[in-house]
Design a protein around this motif. Sequence first.
Motif, PDB file in Angstrom:
ATOM      1  N   VAL A 152       3.260  14.274 -15.565  1.00 16.32           N
ATOM      2  CA  VAL A 152       3.938  14.157 -14.270  1.00 16.32           C
ATOM      3  C   VAL A 152       4.012  12.697 -13.846  1.00 16.32           C
ATOM      4  O   VAL A 152       5.050  12.211 -13.377  1.00 16.32           O
ATOM      5  CB  VAL A 152       3.208  14.999 -13.201  1.00 16.32           C
ATOM      6  N   VAL A 153       2.910  11.976 -14.032  1.00 14.25           N
ATOM      7  CA  VAL A 153       2.879  10.562 -13.664  1.00 14.25           C
ATOM      8  C   VAL A 153       3.927   9.780 -14.453  1.00 14.25           C
ATOM      9  O   VAL A 153       4.587   8.879 -13.924  1.00 14.25           O
ATOM     10  CB  VAL A 153       1.478   9.965 -13.897  1.00 14.25           C
ATOM     11  N   ALA A 154       4.122  10.166 -15.710  1.00 19.76           N
ATOM     12  CA  ALA A 154       5.066   9.459 -16.587  1.00 19.76           C
ATOM     13  C   ALA A 154       6.481   9.468 -16.031  1.00 19.76           C
ATOM     14  O   ALA A 154       7.271   8.552 -16.307  1.00 19.76           O
ATOM     15  CB  ALA A 154       5.024  10.058 -17.983  1.00 19.76           C
ATOM     16  N   ARG A 155       6.823  10.494 -15.261  1.00 25.74           N
ATOM     17  CA  ARG A 155       8.180  10.588 -14.719  1.00 25.74           C
ATOM     18  C   ARG A 155       8.421   9.592 -13.577  1.00 25.74           C
ATOM     19  O   ARG A 155       9.558   9.422 -13.139  1.00 25.74           O
ATOM     20  CB  ARG A 155       8.432  12.018 -14.222  1.00 25.74           C
ATOM     21  N   HIS A 181       5.269   4.389  -8.610  1.00 21.02           N
ATOM     22  CA  HIS A 181       6.734   4.371  -8.697  1.00 21.02           C
ATOM     23  C   HIS A 181       7.240   3.094  -9.369  1.00 21.02           C
ATOM     24  O   HIS A 181       6.987   1.988  -8.904  1.00 21.02           O
ATOM     25  CB  HIS A 181       7.340   4.516  -7.301  1.00 21.02           C
ATOM     26  N   GLN A 182       7.934   3.256 -10.492  1.00 17.40           N
ATOM     27  CA  GLN A 182       8.539   2.155 -11.245  1.00 17.40           C
ATOM     28  C   GLN A 182       7.519   1.117 -11.721  1.00 17.40           C
ATOM     29  O   GLN A 182       7.874  -0.039 -11.988  1.00 17.40           O
ATOM     30  CB  GLN A 182       9.624   1.477 -10.414  1.00 17.40           C
ATOM     31  N   ALA A 183       6.257   1.515 -11.863  1.00 14.08           N
ATOM     32  CA  ALA A 183       5.229   0.568 -12.288  1.00 14.08           C
ATOM     33  C   ALA A 183       5.360   0.250 -13.775  1.00 14.08           C
ATOM     34  O   ALA A 183       5.685   1.119 -14.592  1.00 14.08           O
ATOM     35  CB  ALA A 183       3.841   1.130 -11.999  1.00 14.08           C
ATOM     36  N   VAL A 194       6.983   6.262 -13.510  1.00 12.01           N
ATOM     37  CA  VAL A 194       6.741   4.863 -13.867  1.00 12.01           C
ATOM     38  C   VAL A 194       7.893   4.270 -14.661  1.00 12.01           C
ATOM     39  O   VAL A 194       8.751   4.987 -15.193  1.00 12.01           O
ATOM     40  CB  VAL A 194       5.431   4.730 -14.678  1.00 12.01           C
ATOM     41  N   SER A 195       7.881   2.953 -14.758  1.00  7.42           N
ATOM     42  CA  SER A 195       8.859   2.254 -15.585  1.00  7.42           C
ATOM     43  C   SER A 195       8.396   2.208 -17.029  1.00  7.42           C
ATOM     44  O   SER A 195       9.208   2.264 -17.955  1.00  7.42           O
ATOM     45  CB  SER A 195       9.060   0.833 -15.045  1.00  7.42           C
ATOM     46  N   ASP A 196       7.089   2.100 -17.229  1.00  5.85           N
ATOM     47  CA  ASP A 196       6.517   2.045 -18.576  1.00  5.85           C
ATOM     48  C   ASP A 196       5.188   2.795 -18.580  1.00  5.85           C
ATOM     49  O   ASP A 196       4.407   2.673 -17.636  1.00  5.85           O
ATOM     50  CB  ASP A 196       6.307   0.590 -19.001  1.00  5.85           C
ATOM     51  N   THR A 197       4.963   3.571 -19.625  1.00 10.87           N
ATOM     52  CA  THR A 197       3.764   4.421 -19.682  1.00 10.87           C
ATOM     53  C   THR A 197       2.577   3.649 -20.266  1.00 10.87           C
ATOM     54  O   THR A 197       2.171   3.857 -21.412  1.00 10.87           O
ATOM     55  CB  THR A 197       4.035   5.683 -20.509  1.00 10.87           C
ATOM     56  N   TYR A 199       0.829  -1.201   0.000  1.00 14.53           N
ATOM     57  CA  TYR A 199       0.000   0.000   0.000  1.00 14.53           C
ATOM     58  C   TYR A 199       0.863   1.249   0.000  1.00 14.53           C
ATOM     59  O   TYR A 199       1.951   1.279   0.591  1.00 14.53           O
ATOM     60  CB  TYR A 199      -0.947  -0.014   1.208  1.00 14.53           C
ATOM     61  N   ALA A 200       0.370   2.270  -0.681  1.00 19.18           N
ATOM     62  CA  ALA A 200       1.095   3.531  -0.814  1.00 19.18           C
ATOM     63  C   ALA A 200       0.296   4.657  -0.199  1.00 19.18           C
ATOM     64  O   ALA A 200      -0.917   4.540   0.028  1.00 19.18           O
ATOM     65  CB  ALA A 200       1.377   3.821  -2.293  1.00 19.18           C
ATOM     66  N   ASP A 201       0.995   5.772   0.046  1.00 15.98           N
ATOM     67  CA  ASP A 201       0.351   6.939   0.652  1.00 15.98           C
ATOM     68  C   ASP A 201      -0.106   7.966  -0.376  1.00 15.98           C
ATOM     69  O   ASP A 201      -0.694   8.987  -0.014  1.00 15.98           O
ATOM     70  CB  ASP A 201       1.318   7.614   1.634  1.00 15.98           C
ATOM     71  N   SER A 202       0.164   7.716  -1.643  1.00 12.32           N
ATOM     72  CA  SER A 202      -0.269   8.635  -2.693  1.00 12.32           C
ATOM     73  C   SER A 202      -0.334   7.881  -4.015  1.00 12.32           C
ATOM     74  O   SER A 202       0.253   6.793  -4.163  1.00 12.32           O
ATOM     75  CB  SER A 202       0.700   9.813  -2.824  1.00 12.32           C
ATOM     76  N   ALA A 203      -1.006   8.479  -4.974  1.00 11.97           N
ATOM     77  CA  ALA A 203      -1.108   7.862  -6.300  1.00 11.97           C
ATOM     78  C   ALA A 203       0.256   7.786  -6.970  1.00 11.97           C
ATOM     79  O   ALA A 203       0.585   6.787  -7.625  1.00 11.97           O
ATOM     80  CB  ALA A 203      -2.081   8.660  -7.157  1.00 11.97           C
ATOM     81  N   LEU A 204       1.063   8.823  -6.801  1.00 12.10           N
ATOM     82  CA  LEU A 204       2.387   8.831  -7.428  1.00 12.10           C
ATOM     83  C   LEU A 204       3.315   7.817  -6.760  1.00 12.10           C
ATOM     84  O   LEU A 204       4.145   7.188  -7.433  1.00 12.10           O
ATOM     85  CB  LEU A 204       2.990  10.234  -7.372  1.00 12.10           C
ATOM     86  N   GLN A 205       3.196   7.668  -5.460  1.00 10.10           N
ATOM     87  CA  GLN A 205       4.015   6.663  -4.774  1.00 10.10           C
ATOM     88  C   GLN A 205       3.638   5.263  -5.252  1.00 10.10           C
ATOM     89  O   GLN A 205       4.509   4.401  -5.459  1.00 10.10           O
ATOM     90  CB  GLN A 205       3.829   6.771  -3.263  1.00 10.10           C
TER      91      GLN A 205
END
Length: 439
Positions: free
Chosen positions: A404-407, A383-385, A409-412, A374-380
Motif C-alpha cells: 500500500v505504501v508503494a502506491r 507522498h511522492q517520497a 511514493v516516487s521510489d520504493t 509535517y504530515a497528518d499520517s504516515a502515508l501522507q
Amino acid sequence: MRISVIGTGYLGVTHAACMAELGFEVMGLDVDVEKVAALSAGRVPLYEPGLEELLKKQLAAGRLSFTTDVEALAAWAGEGAVHFVSVGTPQKKGEYAADISQVDDAFDSLARAVAGQGRSLLVGKSTVPVGTASRIADRVAELAPNAEVAWNPEFLREGFAIQDTLRPDRLVIGVRSEQAEQDLRRVYAQLLEADVPLVVTDFPTAELVKVSANSFLAVKISFINAMAEVCEASGADVMQLAQALSYDPRIGGRYLVPGLGFGGGCLPKDIRAFMARAGELGVDQALAFLKEVDAINMRRRARTVDLAREQCDGSLLGKRVAVWGAAFKPNSDDIRDSPALNVAASIHLQGAQVTVYDPKATDNARKMFPTLTYADSALQAAHQADVILHLTEWQEFQDLDPAVVARHVSDTRVIDSRNALDAAKWRAAGWTYRALGRP
C-alpha cells in the motif's frame, strides 16, 4: 500523612498521580501558572499512556490538587508530611555538567516554608551529581531544623511510567535516620507488601544508582551499535549477531537492540553529567569509556544520513524524504535530544524536502523544528517520497502494508534505522530495504 510533589514535569505529575492512586492526599506544586491550571483541569501537557486518565480519576476523587503557592502547600501538608522534589536537572549549556539550580531553589523555598512547623521529610527524586544530597541536607538543617532530607531516585521509563511507579523493579532510599526510613516505608507500604525489593542506603550510593543504571544501559546500547559498525564493514548481520548474544544468560537480550541509538531527556545528559562529576572528584579516568559510548551513539545518526544520501544516488539536494517518527522513542511525545529529529534536520540542511510524521510528537517537533514539513499520517508523509526513513519504532509503522505504501511514493526505497520493520515483507513488496548493521 500528606504528600506533596514539588515540580510537575514528567516525573512529578506521574509521581503525584500515582501517590494519590495509593490512597494519599497529594498536592503538586509548580511555578508555571499555566501548567498548574491545565493539571487542575485534568489536562496533562505531555503524552504518557494512561496518565491523563489517572490524573482525572484522582482529581475527581479529591485526593489530588495543584498549586503555585509553596506557603499554602506547607500549611496544607502540616506536621509529618513527606515532600518529594522532582524538578529538572538539564545539561548546562556548553558543558557536560548538570544544572541543579532548580533543585537548590526548590529545597530552599520548601525548607523556608516548613520552618517552624512540626517535623517534615524532604525527599529528593531528581537525578543529581553525587554529593548533592549531603550539601542540600546541610542547607536544609540551617533553614529548617525541624526538617530532614532523604533521597529516593526514580527509575521511570517513558511509555511505562505508571507501571514503573506502582510496580517498580526496586525501591532505593538514601537516609540518615531510622525515622526517615520509617516514613518512606509508610509511603511505599503497599509496594513493599507486594514484595518490591527495597535497598536502604546512604546518600552517595542512592545518588549513584540512577546514573549508574543509565550508564550501563547506554553502554549496552552502544556496544551493539559498535558491533553494527563492524557488521557493516564485514558483511555480517547485526540482528542475527544480537540474537545469538541474547541467548547467553550473562548478557541477555534487553537493550541489545541495534539501531539509531538512544536519546531523550535522561540517558544522554546523565552520562555526560556523570563524566563531569567524576572529573570533579578526580576519578575522570574511571568513566573515560563513556565518552566513546556517547560518540558511538552519535555516529549512528551520521550513518543514517549517509545511508539516505546513498539511497538518493549520492545527493540529497532536491530529494523528497519521508521521516516516520519524531519522538526519541515510541509511546512518548518527548523530542528532547531525539535521534529522529536530529537526522531529519541534518537531511534538511543538505537540501532535501523533509516531511515528518509521528503519532504523538508532531506538535512538539513543529515547535522546535518549524522549517521541516509535517504530515497528518504516515502515508501522507510518504507522498511522492524518494526514500522513507523509519526513525522511531511506533507499532503503527510496523503494521503498515508495504504494498500500500508503494502506491504513494516516487521510489520504493526504505531505510529502517530501528531494525523493526519486517525486511522480508518489504523486499517481497518490491522495496529496496536498508538497515543499520545489516547487508
